[in-house]
Design an enzyme around this catalytic site. Sequence first.
Site, PDB file in Angstrom:
ATOM      1  N   THR A   1       8.787  59.223  10.106  1.00 10.70           N
ATOM      2  CA  THR A   1       9.790  58.715  11.041  1.00 10.70           C
ATOM      3  C   THR A   1      11.211  59.132  10.690  1.00 10.70           C
ATOM      4  OG1 THR A   1       9.543  56.674   9.783  1.00 10.70           O
ATOM      5  CG2 THR A   1       8.550  56.732  11.950  1.00 10.70           C
TER       6      THR A   1
ATOM      7  N   CYS B   1      11.664  47.029  13.523  1.00 10.60           N
ATOM      8  CA  CYS B   1      10.889  48.053  12.830  1.00 10.60           C
ATOM      9  C   CYS B   1       9.587  47.456  12.330  1.00 10.60           C
ATOM     10  CB  CYS B   1      11.709  48.609  11.671  1.00 10.60           C
ATOM     11  SG  CYS B   1      10.759  49.523  10.442  1.00 10.60           S
TER      12      CYS B   1
ATOM     13  N   SER C   1       8.560  56.526   6.026  1.00 13.80           N
ATOM     14  CA  SER C   1       9.652  56.606   5.060  1.00 13.80           C
ATOM     15  C   SER C   1       9.896  55.269   4.376  1.00 13.80           C
ATOM     16  CB  SER C   1      10.933  57.060   5.761  1.00 13.80           C
ATOM     17  OG  SER C   1      10.744  58.258   6.473  1.00 13.80           O
ATOM     18  N   SER C   2       9.293  54.194   4.883  1.00 11.74           N
ATOM     19  CA  SER C   2       9.474  52.873   4.272  1.00 11.74           C
ATOM     20  C   SER C   2       8.624  52.690   3.018  1.00 11.74           C
ATOM     21  CB  SER C   2       9.126  51.770   5.280  1.00 11.74           C
ATOM     22  OG  SER C   2      10.031  51.765   6.365  1.00 11.74           O
TER      23      SER C   2
ATOM     24  N   HIS D   1       8.211  47.668   9.697  1.00 13.76           N
ATOM     25  CA  HIS D   1       8.219  47.318   8.285  1.00 13.76           C
ATOM     26  C   HIS D   1       9.322  46.315   7.959  1.00 13.76           C
ATOM     27  CE1 HIS D   1       6.305  51.375   8.537  1.00 13.76           C
ATOM     28  NE2 HIS D   1       5.351  50.631   8.011  1.00 13.76           N
TER      29      HIS D   1
ATOM     30  N   TYR E   1      14.063  54.000  15.291  1.00 13.19           N
ATOM     31  CA  TYR E   1      14.857  53.781  14.081  1.00 13.19           C
ATOM     32  C   TYR E   1      15.791  54.965  13.863  1.00 13.19           C
ATOM     33  CZ  TYR E   1      15.444  50.936   9.828  1.00 13.19           C
ATOM     34  OH  TYR E   1      15.924  50.087   8.865  1.00 13.19           O
TER      35      TYR E   1
END
Length: 387
Positions: A307, A173, A280-281, A175, A76
């Site tokens: 990430t 990803c 970070s999601s 997420h 990502y």
Amino acid sequence: MWTLPTSLPENPDALMSTPLLPPGYAVPASRWVHPSTRLRQLLDTLPYVFAPGIYDPHGAELVMYYRFPAVYFSGYSFAIGHLGTTDMDLYTSVEIADAARRIVMALRKFQLTMAVGDPEKGVPPKHLHIPPVVADMDTGYGNIFNVQRTAELYVAAGLAGAHIEDQVMPKRCGHIGGKALIPAQEMIGKLRMIRAVADDLGNRDFVIIARTDAVSAVDAPESTRGLPLAIERGLRYLDTGVPDLLWCEFPTADRRPLETFVAEIKKRFPQARFAFNWSSSFKWYTEPNPISFRELGEMDVKFIFITLAAQHAMGYGFSELLQALARENEQAYIALQRKEWAPDTDFPTRSHHLFSGVPYHHHLGKAYDAPRLGSEFEEPLPERAVV
């Protein structure tokens, strides 16, 4: 006399000379320890290894400057930082492997740069250890032969390790909704191929992280779904003896699925070690009891990473500057410099000349008789006026 060490130095602070430094300068002897060996040593000795996520050499150098034990380079991160797009299999193995190679090489150069400092300006040498870099291999970018080529590129690039996941191609990803899984046996073949390639190339310490996206997958060959499927797959992957670390991707920051996953895996593999995406999601600031790095380490989660740490930090910091520039014009940049150069602060990038190695190149260039390199060719300017 410069010689290549044959084993890990007993004294981690021992220094050695190198032909890539001017006479009288040195770097830590650990420079010549393979990154994979170094990563294994860290995993064996630290409560956990935390690796901030970066997307380019500049960010990796900052991680090294502040002495974090490892660097993490995700797909990502590459997609955003190099292509300006999202994490949906929109790049090739060769592209991300080359980006990883440049990061590894930049860290070696940065060590030399910092080992010289800036003698003319009274900046002393700083002796930094090169942190091992772990990179995202996504799905391996195809079948086992694509995995073979990707692994060759990663090992040759000097990476310490990599993770591979069990999604179909094109992947996405962990997420982003709509994930689907390949058969577990196909994933096992990919794991075995990475190990075979690394061993064949002489790097038996290359760290392999097996990731399963089973918790949130909407399609898989098995009838099981959710956390039970993730546990089942995790056990199958560890049965091969290949993965050094096991990683399960989760849809939220809720600690309970992670605790269950680890507990169930350890019933069969009590010595199992894990990786965790402190992602970070997730909106960690809304969590009533966010799991800490210390707690993760106590669960044998030995490799922890954020990430998109660098992307979010750059986006936040640069957005603040841009907003200020729109309001205050040149005064906004002057305010930034005041913060950079404030007393008792340590922002190594405030002098881009020092951070990028101008003094190093002048001194080494002079040692090698390169033309027009040396401080005597620089215009004498007051230190208060220039960086």
